[in-house]
Write a protein that holds these residues in place. Structure first.
Motif, PDB file in Angstrom:
ATOM      1  N   GLU A  83       9.933 -19.450  40.045  1.00  0.00           N
ATOM      2  CA  GLU A  83      11.263 -19.300  40.633  1.00  0.00           C
ATOM      3  C   GLU A  83      12.137 -18.233  39.986  1.00  0.00           C
ATOM      4  N   PHE A  84      11.845 -17.866  38.745  1.00  0.00           N
ATOM      5  CA  PHE A  84      12.690 -16.918  38.029  1.00  0.00           C
ATOM      6  C   PHE A  84      11.902 -15.675  37.600  1.00  0.00           C
ATOM      7  N   SER A  85      10.942 -15.276  38.401  1.00  0.00           N
ATOM      8  CA  SER A  85      10.093 -14.135  38.045  1.00  0.00           C
ATOM      9  C   SER A  85      10.857 -12.815  38.013  1.00  0.00           C
ATOM     10  N   ASP A  86      12.056 -12.771  38.573  1.00  0.00           N
ATOM     11  CA  ASP A  86      12.870 -11.559  38.570  1.00  0.00           C
ATOM     12  C   ASP A  86      13.603 -11.330  37.248  1.00  0.00           C
ATOM     13  N   LEU A  87      13.654 -12.325  36.373  1.00  0.00           N
ATOM     14  CA  LEU A  87      14.403 -12.197  35.120  1.00  0.00           C
ATOM     15  C   LEU A  87      13.656 -11.332  34.112  1.00  0.00           C
ATOM     16  N   GLU A  88      14.374 -10.377  33.549  1.00  0.00           N
ATOM     17  CA  GLU A  88      13.814  -9.516  32.510  1.00  0.00           C
ATOM     18  C   GLU A  88      14.590  -9.631  31.210  1.00  0.00           C
ATOM     19  N   ASN A  89      15.571 -10.511  31.165  1.00  0.00           N
ATOM     20  CA  ASN A  89      16.450 -10.630  30.006  1.00  0.00           C
ATOM     21  C   ASN A  89      16.197 -11.900  29.189  1.00  0.00           C
ATOM     22  N   VAL A  90      15.013 -12.493  29.327  1.00  0.00           N
ATOM     23  CA  VAL A  90      14.704 -13.767  28.670  1.00  0.00           C
ATOM     24  C   VAL A  90      13.485 -13.604  27.771  1.00  0.00           C
ATOM     25  N   ILE A  91      13.628 -14.045  26.538  1.00  0.00           N
ATOM     26  CA  ILE A  91      12.528 -14.077  25.571  1.00  0.00           C
ATOM     27  C   ILE A  91      12.319 -15.537  25.202  1.00  0.00           C
ATOM     28  N   VAL A  92      11.097 -16.029  25.333  1.00  0.00           N
ATOM     29  CA  VAL A  92      10.815 -17.454  25.109  1.00  0.00           C
ATOM     30  C   VAL A  92       9.756 -17.610  24.032  1.00  0.00           C
ATOM     31  N   GLU A  93       9.979 -18.568  23.166  1.00  0.00           N
ATOM     32  CA  GLU A  93       8.997 -18.967  22.160  1.00  0.00           C
ATOM     33  C   GLU A  93       8.777 -20.465  22.327  1.00  0.00           C
ATOM     34  N   VAL A  94       7.542 -20.864  22.559  1.00  0.00           N
ATOM     35  CA  VAL A  94       7.214 -22.284  22.646  1.00  0.00           C
ATOM     36  C   VAL A  94       6.914 -22.774  21.236  1.00  0.00           C
ATOM     37  N   ALA A  95       7.598 -23.831  20.831  1.00  0.00           N
ATOM     38  CA  ALA A  95       7.428 -24.403  19.496  1.00  0.00           C
ATOM     39  C   ALA A  95       7.115 -25.883  19.645  1.00  0.00           C
ATOM     40  N   GLN A  96       5.938 -26.263  19.204  1.00  0.00           N
ATOM     41  CA  GLN A  96       5.525 -27.654  19.372  1.00  0.00           C
ATOM     42  C   GLN A  96       5.438 -28.417  18.055  1.00  0.00           C
ATOM     43  N   THR A  97       5.747 -27.754  16.953  1.00  0.00           N
ATOM     44  CA  THR A  97       5.849 -28.436  15.661  1.00  0.00           C
ATOM     45  C   THR A  97       7.175 -28.034  15.033  1.00  0.00           C
ATOM     46  N   TRP A  98       7.615 -28.811  14.044  1.00  0.00           N
ATOM     47  CA  TRP A  98       8.864 -28.481  13.370  1.00  0.00           C
ATOM     48  C   TRP A  98       8.769 -27.101  12.708  1.00  0.00           C
ATOM     49  N   GLU A  99       7.636 -26.800  12.104  1.00  0.00           N
ATOM     50  CA  GLU A  99       7.475 -25.511  11.435  1.00  0.00           C
ATOM     51  C   GLU A  99       7.601 -24.358  12.440  1.00  0.00           C
ATOM     52  N   GLU A 100       6.972 -24.485  13.608  1.00  0.00           N
ATOM     53  CA  GLU A 100       7.094 -23.450  14.645  1.00  0.00           C
ATOM     54  C   GLU A 100       8.538 -23.324  15.125  1.00  0.00           C
ATOM     55  N   PHE A 101       9.214 -24.453  15.279  1.00  0.00           N
ATOM     56  CA  PHE A 101      10.606 -24.457  15.710  1.00  0.00           C
ATOM     57  C   PHE A 101      11.473 -23.728  14.685  1.00  0.00           C
TER      58      PHE A 101
END
Length: 158
Positions: A83-101
């Protein structure tokens, strides 16, 4: 990284000594102009309640403003592909542990600092965003981590 727990008044019990050793991610950009900084947004709730969709809609409204997101599941990535494939201003990091977060928060704060230094911001609405997109299962993981670090017991034992 700022050790926020050590700033609190110390007590002479072992719990306060343990708390002072817990290191939290710093949550304020050092080069931020206070009059321009955004409110802090923590998006928390069960999966599928619209957390990611809501802030991505805000990002769509500000296409020239960068958004950094620490996401605890893959919902933002899926929405960015669909739904948001037009966005170019977003950087995402998936963090699944506290250390990654923790690492993602620290890295994004540095990136925001660098952005603010490189691009002088004249209007509050142009200030970059940092989104923490938490699912309820990740919050449980964070509570478990801190309970074990501070009290040396699991949540069930505490």
């Amino acid at each position: 990284m700022v050790n926020q727990a050590s700033k609190s008044k110390s007590k002479s019990n072992s719990n306060s000594e343990a708390k002072s050793r817990v290191t939290l991610p710093r949550m304020a950009a050092s080069r931020a102009r206070p009059e321009f900084s955004r409110e802090r947004i923590l998006s928390y709730g069960k999966e599928g309640t619209g957390k990611s969709y809501s802030w991505l809609s805000i990002a769509r409204s500000f296409p020239n403003v960068p958004f950094w997101c620490v996401d605890t599941d893959d919902s933002t990535q899926r929405l960015l592909e669909d739904e948001f494939s037009d966005l170019e201003n977003v950087i995402v990091e998936v963090a699944q542990t506290w250390e990654e977060f923790n690492e993602a928060c620290d890295r994004f704060i540095v990136e925001i600092d660098d952005y603010v230094a490189a691009y002088p911001i004249e209007r509050r609405e142009d200030y970059p965003w940092l989104i923490i997109d938490f699912s309820d299962t990740t919050w449980d993981m964070v509570q478990n981590y801190f309970t074990e670090q501070v009290f040396k017991k699991g949540v069930g034992e505490y």
